[in-house]
Design an enzyme around this catalytic site. Structure first.
Site, PDB file in Angstrom:
ATOM      1  N   ARG A  30      30.156  50.113  51.569  1.00 39.34           N
ATOM      2  CA  ARG A  30      29.255  48.961  51.731  1.00 39.34           C
ATOM      3  C   ARG A  30      28.939  48.672  53.198  1.00 39.34           C
ATOM      4  O   ARG A  30      28.781  47.516  53.582  1.00 39.34           O
ATOM      5  CB  ARG A  30      29.846  47.698  51.089  1.00 39.34           C
ATOM      6  CG  ARG A  30      29.903  47.719  49.585  1.00 39.34           C
ATOM      7  CD  ARG A  30      28.537  47.417  48.977  1.00 39.34           C
ATOM      8  NE  ARG A  30      28.578  47.611  47.539  1.00 39.34           N
ATOM      9  CZ  ARG A  30      28.682  46.627  46.658  1.00 39.34           C
ATOM     10  NH1 ARG A  30      28.704  45.387  47.053  1.00 39.34           N
ATOM     11  NH2 ARG A  30      28.723  46.896  45.373  1.00 39.34           N
ATOM     12  N   ARG A  34      25.350  42.692  53.134  1.00 41.08           N
ATOM     13  CA  ARG A  34      25.081  41.291  53.511  1.00 41.08           C
ATOM     14  C   ARG A  34      25.782  40.806  54.771  1.00 41.08           C
ATOM     15  O   ARG A  34      25.400  39.795  55.330  1.00 41.08           O
ATOM     16  CB  ARG A  34      25.469  40.375  52.343  1.00 41.08           C
ATOM     17  CG  ARG A  34      24.484  40.429  51.211  1.00 41.08           C
ATOM     18  CD  ARG A  34      25.110  39.962  49.932  1.00 41.08           C
ATOM     19  NE  ARG A  34      26.147  40.903  49.511  1.00 41.08           N
ATOM     20  CZ  ARG A  34      26.856  40.791  48.396  1.00 41.08           C
ATOM     21  NH1 ARG A  34      26.684  39.751  47.620  1.00 41.08           N
ATOM     22  NH2 ARG A  34      27.750  41.697  48.080  1.00 41.08           N
ATOM     23  N   ARG A  43      16.250  42.686  53.323  1.00 45.82           N
ATOM     24  CA  ARG A  43      16.246  42.359  51.889  1.00 45.82           C
ATOM     25  C   ARG A  43      15.228  41.253  51.601  1.00 45.82           C
ATOM     26  O   ARG A  43      14.518  41.303  50.602  1.00 45.82           O
ATOM     27  CB  ARG A  43      17.647  41.942  51.425  1.00 45.82           C
ATOM     28  CG  ARG A  43      17.732  41.867  49.917  1.00 45.82           C
ATOM     29  CD  ARG A  43      19.051  41.337  49.427  1.00 45.82           C
ATOM     30  NE  ARG A  43      19.267  39.975  49.910  1.00 45.82           N
ATOM     31  CZ  ARG A  43      20.310  39.232  49.600  1.00 45.82           C
ATOM     32  NH1 ARG A  43      21.272  39.719  48.845  1.00 45.82           N
ATOM     33  NH2 ARG A  43      20.423  38.003  50.060  1.00 45.82           N
ATOM     34  N   ASP A  80      22.161  51.683  44.225  1.00 43.20           N
ATOM     35  CA  ASP A  80      23.243  51.054  43.469  1.00 43.20           C
ATOM     36  C   ASP A  80      23.606  51.935  42.282  1.00 43.20           C
ATOM     37  O   ASP A  80      22.750  52.652  41.756  1.00 43.20           O
ATOM     38  CB  ASP A  80      22.847  49.659  42.977  1.00 43.20           C
ATOM     39  CG  ASP A  80      24.078  48.865  42.571  1.00 43.20           C
ATOM     40  OD1 ASP A  80      24.710  48.256  43.460  1.00 43.20           O
ATOM     41  OD2 ASP A  80      24.447  48.898  41.379  1.00 43.20           O
ATOM     42  N   TYR A 156      29.720  48.516  32.766  1.00 44.94           N
ATOM     43  CA  TYR A 156      28.668  47.513  33.028  1.00 44.94           C
ATOM     44  C   TYR A 156      27.622  47.525  31.918  1.00 44.94           C
ATOM     45  O   TYR A 156      27.100  46.487  31.527  1.00 44.94           O
ATOM     46  CB  TYR A 156      28.003  47.772  34.387  1.00 44.94           C
ATOM     47  CG  TYR A 156      28.903  47.407  35.556  1.00 44.94           C
ATOM     48  CD1 TYR A 156      29.039  46.086  35.973  1.00 44.94           C
ATOM     49  CD2 TYR A 156      29.650  48.378  36.215  1.00 44.94           C
ATOM     50  CE1 TYR A 156      29.882  45.746  37.023  1.00 44.94           C
ATOM     51  CE2 TYR A 156      30.491  48.048  37.270  1.00 44.94           C
ATOM     52  CZ  TYR A 156      30.601  46.726  37.667  1.00 44.94           C
ATOM     53  OH  TYR A 156      31.438  46.394  38.693  1.00 44.94           O
TER      54      TYR A 156
HETATM   55  O1  CP3 Z   1      26.470  50.640  51.891  1.00 43.54           O
HETATM   56  C1  CP3 Z   1      26.790  51.182  50.813  1.00 43.54           C
HETATM   57  O2  CP3 Z   1      27.967  51.331  50.461  1.00 43.54           O
HETATM   58  C2  CP3 Z   1      25.701  51.813  49.966  1.00 43.54           C
HETATM   59  C3  CP3 Z   1      25.127  51.000  48.940  1.00 43.54           C
HETATM   60  C4  CP3 Z   1      25.921  50.587  47.701  1.00 43.54           C
HETATM   61  C5  CP3 Z   1      25.674  49.365  47.029  1.00 43.54           C
HETATM   62  N1  CP3 Z   1      26.399  49.354  45.881  1.00 43.54           N
HETATM   63  C6  CP3 Z   1      24.749  48.318  47.489  1.00 43.54           C
HETATM   64  C7  CP3 Z   1      24.922  46.950  46.978  1.00 43.54           C
HETATM   65  C8  CP3 Z   1      26.879  51.277  46.961  1.00 43.54           C
HETATM   66  C9  CP3 Z   1      27.563  52.598  47.251  1.00 43.54           C
HETATM   67  C10 CP3 Z   1      27.169  50.483  45.804  1.00 43.54           C
HETATM   68  C11 CP3 Z   1      28.104  50.901  44.743  1.00 43.54           C
HETATM   69  C12 CP3 Z   1      28.396  49.959  43.645  1.00 43.54           C
HETATM   70  N2  CP3 Z   1      27.541  49.095  43.019  1.00 43.54           N
HETATM   71  C13 CP3 Z   1      29.646  49.894  42.972  1.00 43.54           C
HETATM   72  C14 CP3 Z   1      30.854  50.780  43.267  1.00 43.54           C
HETATM   73  C15 CP3 Z   1      31.595  50.352  44.493  1.00 43.54           C
HETATM   74  C16 CP3 Z   1      32.300  49.022  44.374  1.00 43.54           C
HETATM   75  O3  CP3 Z   1      31.911  48.128  45.144  1.00 43.54           O
HETATM   76  O4  CP3 Z   1      33.205  48.904  43.565  1.00 43.54           O
HETATM   77  C17 CP3 Z   1      29.548  48.918  41.986  1.00 43.54           C
HETATM   78  C18 CP3 Z   1      30.637  48.470  41.028  1.00 43.54           C
HETATM   79  C19 CP3 Z   1      28.203  48.422  42.010  1.00 43.54           C
HETATM   80  C20 CP3 Z   1      27.603  47.413  41.099  1.00 43.54           C
HETATM   81  C21 CP3 Z   1      27.250  46.180  41.835  1.00 43.54           C
HETATM   82  N3  CP3 Z   1      26.237  46.121  42.768  1.00 43.54           N
HETATM   83  C22 CP3 Z   1      27.853  44.919  41.717  1.00 43.54           C
HETATM   84  C23 CP3 Z   1      29.000  44.558  40.790  1.00 43.54           C
HETATM   85  C24 CP3 Z   1      27.181  44.071  42.605  1.00 43.54           C
HETATM   86  C25 CP3 Z   1      27.422  42.594  42.779  1.00 43.54           C
HETATM   87  C26 CP3 Z   1      28.642  42.330  43.566  1.00 43.54           C
HETATM   88  C27 CP3 Z   1      28.343  42.378  45.026  1.00 43.54           C
HETATM   89  O5  CP3 Z   1      29.080  43.039  45.770  1.00 43.54           O
HETATM   90  O6  CP3 Z   1      27.359  41.730  45.398  1.00 43.54           O
HETATM   91  C28 CP3 Z   1      26.208  44.842  43.299  1.00 43.54           C
HETATM   92  C29 CP3 Z   1      25.257  44.385  44.341  1.00 43.54           C
HETATM   93  C30 CP3 Z   1      25.127  45.194  45.589  1.00 43.54           C
HETATM   94  N4  CP3 Z   1      25.112  46.557  45.677  1.00 43.54           N
HETATM   95  C31 CP3 Z   1      24.926  44.665  46.898  1.00 43.54           C
HETATM   96  C32 CP3 Z   1      24.802  45.749  47.770  1.00 43.54           C
HETATM   97  C33 CP3 Z   1      24.525  45.725  49.249  1.00 43.54           C
HETATM   98  C34 CP3 Z   1      24.790  43.197  47.232  1.00 43.54           C
HETATM   99  C35 CP3 Z   1      23.450  42.751  46.746  1.00 43.54           C
HETATM  100  C36 CP3 Z   1      22.738  41.823  47.671  1.00 43.54           C
HETATM  101  O7  CP3 Z   1      22.218  42.251  48.724  1.00 43.54           O
HETATM  102  O8  CP3 Z   1      22.627  40.649  47.283  1.00 43.54           O
END
Ligand code: CP3
Length: 353
Positions: A30, A34, A43, A80, A156
């Site tokens: 990540r 944010r 974003r 994602d 999910y």
């Molecule tokens: O920078 C990076 O790592 C690359 C981008 C990336 C995102 N999600 C962007 C993201 C990667 C590799 C992921 C993987 C992901 N997505 C996982 C596996 C890794 C982990 O964190 O366990 C999972 C379970 C998801 C599903 C997901 N996406 C959830 C449950 C959520 C909400 C929780 C949260 O952290 O906000 C997301 C949203 C998400 N994916 C955000 C980002 C930057 C935040 C969204 C925003 O900008 O509001």
């Protein structure tokens, strides 16, 4: 014809090929997100998280932001894991403060609504983002593509959201294992096709995120976490023999060394609960590269507490094929200066060597 193998120049790829280094290569799960003000601005410009994922220019921009700021050794594609269910036809929205919300699948009969046809058309903007990132990256920076592992993506899809220990998918695992097999097989197909295209577009490494690998008993862990990942690894390596594959089966604990042997991945991401001595004794003997495992909350705390933990990791993994990373993703409230502090600590390791 006399073919001399080309030397691998990127430090991240050298470590994945099994080479030890004095200064471990570093990237952070990540790393685009944010906690960075420039991410929040992009974003907002995109409109929503999903609009950002499907906008190749802006997805490339947020992927590159942390590279510019910190000079990480690898960039990870901005996307994602839930884009695959979306591309298969499941409804998906990301709600502020709530995370993902999917049109939940309640019965096996509803699986027929999911379709592989059209997958690449729907995911084309992601492949386009990969090419743009690859073209813009510094020569020494590697590009990681990714997908969710089938089990985590299925949790999910069946739950409709995160949390709740992924109860719906576990209920399928025990109550309707054949139905879950059907969904997992579809996800194996989709994931192979998706990652193959990411590699063709320029990804040099792929990571499989299995965030919910830690909630299954042994038998179901083998069936839903190990087997599908093994199939994906075999298929991708047959298509791309030089491709390096990292898996992050969070919470897999004592399953990890069997998982490494059975799946054939090149590297394992360790979550922050894993004792370092265990990793040394059980994983390096297999020649596998280890990645991890600073607790993201220590990065949030920063200061001497973080510095101590970082030094401990560096001492432990000195002279081994080790990639510095966190034990899970960066927390959104992390101050960006703490990442700067972390990078200074890691670069200091070069000067000391
Ligand atoms: O920078 C990076 O790592 C690359 C981008 C990336 C995102 N999600 C962007 C993201 C990667 C590799 C992921 C993987 C992901 N997505 C996982 C596996 C890794 C982990 O964190 O366990 C999972 C379970 C998801 C599903 C997901 N996406 C959830 C449950 C959520 C909400 C929780 C949260 O952290 O906000 C997301 C949203 C998400 N994916 C955000 C980002 C930057 C935040 C969204 C925003 O900008 O509001």
């Amino acid at each position: 014809m006399n073919v001399t193998p080309r030397p691998i120049l990127k430090p991240f790829l050298r470590t994945l090929a099994g080479e030890a280094s004095e200064r471990p290569p570093v990237w952070l799960m990540r790393q685009a997100g944010r906690y960075l003000p420039e991410y929040r601005a992009t974003r907002a410009e995109a409109g929503s998280f999903l609009d950002l994922c499907y906008n190749p220019a802006l997805a490339a921009e947020v992927t590159l932001q942390p590279i510019r700021r910190y000079g990480f050794d690898a960039a990870i594609l901005f996307a994602d894991i839930l884009l695959i269910p979306h591309a298969l036809g499941q409804e998906l929205a990301f709600r502020e403060g709530e995370g993902p919300v999917l049109g939940a699948i309640r019965t096996e009969g509803e699986l027929v609504k999911l379709r592989l046809e059209g997958l690449h058309q729907r995911l084309a903007p992601v492949y386009e983002a990969v090419s743009r990132i690859k073209a813009a990256l510094p020569a020494e920076t590697a590009l990681i593509g990714f997908a969710g592992a089938p089990w985590t993506v299925a949790t999910y899809m069946l739950e409709g959201r995160g949390g709740n220990e992924q109860a719906a998918a576990k209920t399928w695992a025990f109550g309707n294992p054949a139905g879950l097999d059907r969904l997992i097989s579809l996800l194996v197909e989709a994931t192979c096709a998706y990652l193959d295209q990411q590699v063709r577009a320029g990804a040099e490494v792929v990571q499989l995120f299995d965030t919910w690998a830690g909630v299954l008993p042994d038998e179901q862990f083998q069936r839903y976490c190990v087997l599908p990942v093994k199939m994906i690894v075999n298929r991708l390596k047959a298509l791309h023999p030089d491709l390096k594959i990292i898996a992050f089966p969070r919470g897999a604990g004592l399953h990890l060394d069997g998982y490494a042997a059975a799946t054939g991945v090149d590297a394992l991401g360790l979550d922050y609960t894993m004792p370092l001595a265990w990793a040394r004794d059980h994983l390096w003997s297999r020649g596998i590269t280890v990645q991890g495992n600073l607790d993201p909350r220590l990065l949030l705390v920063g200061g001497p507490q973080m510095a101590q933990a970082v030094q401990r990791l560096l001492r432990h993994f000195a002279g081994r094929n080790y990639i510095f990373n966190l034990g899970h993703g960066i927390l959104p409230e992390t101050p960006p200066q703490h990442v700067e502090q972390l990078m200074q600590l890691l670069r200091g390791a070069t000067r000391m060597a």
